[in-house]
Design an enzyme around this catalytic site. Structure first.
Site, PDB file in Angstrom:
ATOM      1  N   ARG A   1      11.291  -5.240   5.387  1.00  0.00           N
ATOM      2  CA  ARG A   1      11.020  -3.828   5.046  1.00  0.00           C
ATOM      3  C   ARG A   1      12.001  -2.892   5.757  1.00  0.00           C
ATOM      4  NH1 ARG A   1       4.968  -1.852   5.355  1.00  0.00           N
ATOM      5  NH2 ARG A   1       5.045  -2.817   7.432  1.00  0.00           N
TER       6      ARG A   1
ATOM      7  N   ARG B 247     -10.055   0.340   8.439  1.00  0.00           N
ATOM      8  CA  ARG B 247      -9.607  -1.012   8.760  1.00  0.00           C
ATOM      9  C   ARG B 247     -10.673  -1.819   9.509  1.00  0.00           C
ATOM     10  NH1 ARG B 247      -3.727   0.324   8.654  1.00  0.00           N
ATOM     11  NH2 ARG B 247      -2.558  -1.577   8.950  1.00  0.00           N
TER      12      ARG B 247
ATOM     13  N   LYS C 167       0.830  -1.215   0.000  1.00  0.00           N
ATOM     14  CA  LYS C 167       0.000   0.000   0.000  1.00  0.00           C
ATOM     15  C   LYS C 167       0.865   1.267   0.000  1.00  0.00           C
ATOM     16  CE  LYS C 167      -2.190  -1.165   3.801  1.00  0.00           C
ATOM     17  NZ  LYS C 167      -1.431  -2.419   4.093  1.00  0.00           N
TER      18      LYS C 167
ATOM     19  N   ARG D 278      -0.738  -9.060  13.172  1.00  0.00           N
ATOM     20  CA  ARG D 278      -1.366  -8.038  12.328  1.00  0.00           C
ATOM     21  C   ARG D 278      -2.140  -8.669  11.180  1.00  0.00           C
ATOM     22  NH1 ARG D 278       3.973  -4.971  11.539  1.00  0.00           N
ATOM     23  NH2 ARG D 278       2.975  -3.825   9.866  1.00  0.00           N
TER      24      ARG D 278
ATOM     25  N   ARG E 138      10.956  -0.696  11.236  1.00  0.00           N
ATOM     26  CA  ARG E 138       9.900  -0.268  12.153  1.00  0.00           C
ATOM     27  C   ARG E 138       9.857  -1.192  13.363  1.00  0.00           C
ATOM     28  NH1 ARG E 138       4.626   0.337   8.396  1.00  0.00           N
ATOM     29  NH2 ARG E 138       3.744  -0.732  10.200  1.00  0.00           N
TER      30      ARG E 138
END
Ligand code: ADP
Ligand code: ADP
Ligand code: ZN
Length: 216
Positions: A127, A88, A13, A171, A160
């Site tokens: 990431r 969400r 996203k 998640r 992160r």
């Protein structure tokens, strides 16, 4: 262009948002980025959000909805916006519909990016984000030219706090329970377009831009 990017953590996203906002000249509204900014600034909102984010849980609807509502009323959203990571939950989607109805505008398209679970975990764990400009990289799938440094601004790359294997599994589970039902919600509204997010970053960008340019 008024649009939403829907998809599990790691679907792409944020990566695709950067391309879309550049193409359509609309603001990028990422609720995750807003929370991370508040955490960095040490605000009360940041402190509260962090306690949920670190566990892979959703921040309560009331907090998120108020932030998005404020943001959508700002001048730069008059001609359009891209929402990334919001809504969400069903409550958030209904709240957004109300806000848009009051503003007398409607969503053009909802882009649903689909990626297999195993691949999502690899993407999130690898990431890396630029501390300075927020650009997103992947140690294997989209590496920067110089290790640990951003190609765009030379800033340091970091991971992160919530991009661990344990947190991402949680998640994804939260996504399946809370967010995936929104696919049906937007299908019923007639705004949903599903995109295969397993293709290359460039191919996915092209398919999303083409879908957004299509009339129906
Ligand atoms: P999201 O915002 O949906 O959580 P990101 O855009 O941050 O996802 O992407 C998650 C990770 O996967 C990042 O490290 C990014 O570089 C990488 N990535 C994004 N799209 C692709 C793709 N199509 N193929 C391979 N890796 C991708
Ligand atoms: P990702 O795309 O990898 O899932 P985000 O940056 O969108 O990550 O979100 C990071 C975290 O911020 C989420 O796990 C959640 O705790 C919180 N968050 C972001 N957007 C929302 C939202 N719309 N509702 C509730 N919590 C949110
Ligand atoms: Zn950078």
């Amino acid at each position: 262009m008024r649009t939403i990017l829907l998809g599990p953590p790691g679907a792409g996203k944020g990566t695709q948002a950067a391309v879309i906002v550049n193409e359509f000249h609309i603001p990028h509204i990422s609720t995750g980025d807003i929370f991370r900014y508040n955490i960095k600034q040490g605000t009360d909102l940041g402190k509260e959000a962090k306690s949920y984010m670190d566990q892979g849980l959703l921040v309560p609807d009331e907090l998120v909805v108020a932030i998005v509502e404020d943001r959508l009323k700002q001048e730069d959203c008059k001609t359009g916006f891209l929402l990334d990571g919001f809504p969400r939950t069903a409550n958030q989607a209904e709240a957004l519909d109300n806000v848009l109805r009051n503003m007398k505008v409607a969503l053009d398209k909802v882009i649903n990016i689909e990626v297999d679970k195993e691949r999502l975990i690899k993407r999130v764990v690898g990431r890396r984000i630029c501390k300075e400009c927020g650009a997103t990289y992947h140690i294997e799938f989209n590496p920067s030219l110089k290790e640990e440094l951003c190609d765009k601004c030379g800033g340091q790359l970091h991971q992160r706090d919530d991009d661990t294997e344990a947190t991402v599994s949680k998640r994804i589970e939260v996504y399946l329970n809370e967010t995936q039902p929104l696919i049906e919600y937007y299908k019923d509204q007639g705004t949903l377009v599903t995109i295969d997010g397993e293709k290359s970053i460039d191919t996915v960008s092209q398919e999303i831009v083409a879908a957004l340019r299509r009339e129906s």
